[in-house]
Design a protein around this motif. Structure first.
Motif, short mmCIF file in Angstrom:
data_model
loop_
_atom_site.label_atom_id
_atom_site.label_comp_id
_atom_site.label_asym_id
_atom_site.label_seq_id
_atom_site.Cartn_x
_atom_site.Cartn_y
_atom_site.Cartn_z
N CYS A 1 -0.83 -20.09 -30.77
CA CYS A 1 -0.99 -20.26 -29.33
C CYS A 1 -1.72 -21.54 -28.94
N LEU A 2 -2.32 -22.22 -29.93
CA LEU A 2 -3.13 -23.39 -29.62
C LEU A 2 -2.36 -24.49 -28.88
N PRO A 3 -1.11 -24.81 -29.26
CA PRO A 3 -0.38 -25.85 -28.53
C PRO A 3 -0.15 -25.50 -27.06
N LEU A 4 -0.15 -24.22 -26.72
CA LEU A 4 -0.02 -23.80 -25.32
C LEU A 4 -1.38 -23.63 -24.66
N ALA A 5 -2.35 -23.17 -25.42
CA ALA A 5 -3.66 -22.86 -24.84
C ALA A 5 -4.39 -24.11 -24.35
N LEU A 6 -4.30 -25.21 -25.10
CA LEU A 6 -5.02 -26.43 -24.70
C LEU A 6 -4.51 -27.01 -23.38
N PRO A 7 -3.19 -27.26 -23.23
CA PRO A 7 -2.73 -27.75 -21.92
C PRO A 7 -2.90 -26.73 -20.80
N ALA A 8 -2.77 -25.44 -21.13
CA ALA A 8 -2.97 -24.41 -20.11
C ALA A 8 -4.41 -24.42 -19.61
N THR A 9 -5.36 -24.69 -20.50
CA THR A 9 -6.76 -24.77 -20.10
C THR A 9 -6.98 -25.91 -19.11
N LEU A 10 -6.41 -27.08 -19.40
CA LEU A 10 -6.57 -28.23 -18.51
C LEU A 10 -5.92 -27.98 -17.15
N LEU A 11 -4.73 -27.40 -17.17
CA LEU A 11 -4.03 -27.12 -15.91
C LEU A 11 -4.76 -26.06 -15.09
N ALA A 12 -5.22 -25.00 -15.75
CA ALA A 12 -5.89 -23.92 -15.03
C ALA A 12 -7.20 -24.38 -14.41
N LEU A 13 -7.97 -25.15 -15.17
CA LEU A 13 -9.25 -25.65 -14.65
C LEU A 13 -9.03 -26.61 -13.49
N ALA A 14 -7.99 -27.43 -13.59
CA ALA A 14 -7.70 -28.38 -12.51
C ALA A 14 -7.21 -27.67 -11.25
N ALA A 15 -6.56 -26.52 -11.42
CA ALA A 15 -6.01 -25.79 -10.27
C ALA A 15 -7.00 -24.81 -9.65
N GLU A 16 -8.21 -24.71 -10.18
CA GLU A 16 -9.21 -23.79 -9.62
C GLU A 16 -9.51 -24.16 -8.17
N PRO A 17 -9.43 -23.18 -7.26
CA PRO A 17 -9.73 -23.49 -5.85
C PRO A 17 -11.20 -23.85 -5.63
N GLU A 18 -12.08 -23.35 -6.49
CA GLU A 18 -13.50 -23.64 -6.39
C GLU A 18 -14.00 -24.14 -7.75
N PRO A 19 -15.04 -24.95 -7.77
CA PRO A 19 -15.57 -25.44 -9.05
C PRO A 19 -16.05 -24.28 -9.92
N VAL A 20 -15.88 -24.43 -11.23
CA VAL A 20 -16.34 -23.42 -12.18
C VAL A 20 -17.86 -23.34 -12.14
N ARG A 21 -18.38 -22.11 -12.11
CA ARG A 21 -19.84 -21.90 -12.08
C ARG A 21 -20.29 -21.44 -13.46
N LEU A 22 -21.03 -22.31 -14.13
CA LEU A 22 -21.50 -22.01 -15.48
C LEU A 22 -22.86 -21.32 -15.40
N THR A 23 -22.81 -20.02 -15.12
CA THR A 23 -24.03 -19.22 -15.07
C THR A 23 -24.25 -18.54 -16.43
N ALA A 24 -25.41 -17.92 -16.59
CA ALA A 24 -25.69 -17.21 -17.84
C ALA A 24 -24.65 -16.12 -18.09
N HIS A 25 -24.28 -15.38 -17.04
CA HIS A 25 -23.30 -14.31 -17.18
C HIS A 25 -21.92 -14.86 -17.52
N SER A 26 -21.47 -15.89 -16.80
CA SER A 26 -20.11 -16.39 -17.01
C SER A 26 -19.96 -17.02 -18.39
#
Length: 313
Positions: free
Chosen positions: A211-236
């Motif tokens: 799944c790695l060849p799909l997971a890496l580009p999917a990660t970049l696309l998903a993070l770029a398409a986030e409507p709000e910035p990712v919140r790096l909290t202790a829980h998340s």
């Protein structure tokens, strides 16, 4: 000399038989322990996913967890110089990847957007019976009548709990969870079969690498398409790390090894305890309210586990 030889021979046979029995019992106990450790790891998946959703969107969380788990697996395979699997194994590894690495995490994460972890955990309690059914169809396993009866009773208890909690109507989240059941059961069954031919940790590692060849580009696309910035909290961050390293990799390593030792049908019944453990984590980690019917379901499920483990597969 002949008399002595004939006198000592039965004793030698008896010792060998006892040693063989002892080894078999030890092996079964070890396999059961490994499968149980996998169940404990899986029971934390839903609470960890809920924590991860506090900072990530569902698509980003699934893509990032898959990519991280695949990188961990790749490092292990490279460090130990593990050769590529035989060509005959790749089809089974693809089934494991589709069911365990992609399908189940995605569908359950989407469901947890509108469902509580406690409710989702009880629905997923049907996974042992589903896995046993897939195993019977795929591998030709024929568990005993007692085994099936106990498994069905456990499943009925889970269904009754689910219907009571949902008010008699199935939601979109329930449909997603039922879909996750089917695809995960197929992945578990195929992974358990492969774990008899190659080490269990290699089964999940190669499935992740697929799944790695799909997971890496999917990660970049998903993070770029986030409507709000990712919140790096202790829980998340904690939730993300657990679902990637604990649930997606380490938990499956011990789980597949346990299934290889004690068999897919028997190991799958240990998962009847998973919803109960997740209920405990939901209360202690997420502060969710424990359903009143949970203790009754807990007793029924534990009795079913005891019966299935005693029944000969």
């Amino acid at each position: 000399m002949t008399a002595q030889d004939s006198a000592t021979q039965p004793s030698s046979i008896a010792v060998t038989s006892t040693a063989g029995t002892s080894t078999a019992v030890t092996s079964t106990a070890g396999g059961t322990l490994l499968a149980a450790l996998g169940v404990i790891a899986f029971s934390l998946t839903f609470p960890a996913t809920a924590w991860g959703l506090e900072g990530f969107g569902p698509w980003s969380l699934v893509a990032v967890r898959s990519a991280l788990a695949a990188l961990i697996a790749s490092c292990c395979l490279l460090a130990l110089r593990v050769p590529f699997p035989d060509r005959r194994h790749w089809r089974g590894l693809a089934v494991v990847a589709a069911g365990v690495v992609v399908g189940f995490p995605l569908l359950t994460t989407l469901a947890l957007q509108t469902s509580t972890t406690a409710h989702a955990a009880v629905v997923i309690g049907l996974l042992p019976l589903t896995t046993a059914l897939f195993s019977a169809l795929r591998t030709g396993a024929r568990p005993s009548r007692t085994f099936w009866t106990a498994a069905l009773v456990g499943a009925v208890a889970v269904v009754a709990f689910t219907v009571q909690q949902s008010g008699g109507a199935l939601s979109t989240a329930d449909l997603l969870l039922f879909g996750a059941l089917l695809i995960c059961a197929a992945g578990y069954t195929e992974g358990g079969r492969l774990a008899r031919e190659m080490p269990g940790w290699q089964v999940i590692s190669w499935a992740l690498v697929c799944c790695l060849p799909l997971a890496l580009p999917a990660t970049l696309l998903a993070l770029a398409a986030e409507p709000e910035p990712v919140r790096l909290t202790a829980h998340s961050v904690t939730g993300l790390l657990w679902v990637a390293a604990g649930s997606q990799f380490l938990g499956l390593v011990v789980w597949y090894r346990g299934m290889a030792v004690i068999g897919v049908p028997r190991a799958s019944q240990l998962q009847l305890a998973q919803p109960l453990l997740t209920l405990v984590w939901s209360v202690t980690l997420l502060g969710e309210r424990l359903p009143a019917a949970a203790p009754v379901t807990a007793v029924a499920v534990l009795v079913c586990i005891a019966l299935t483990q005693r029944a000969r597969a």
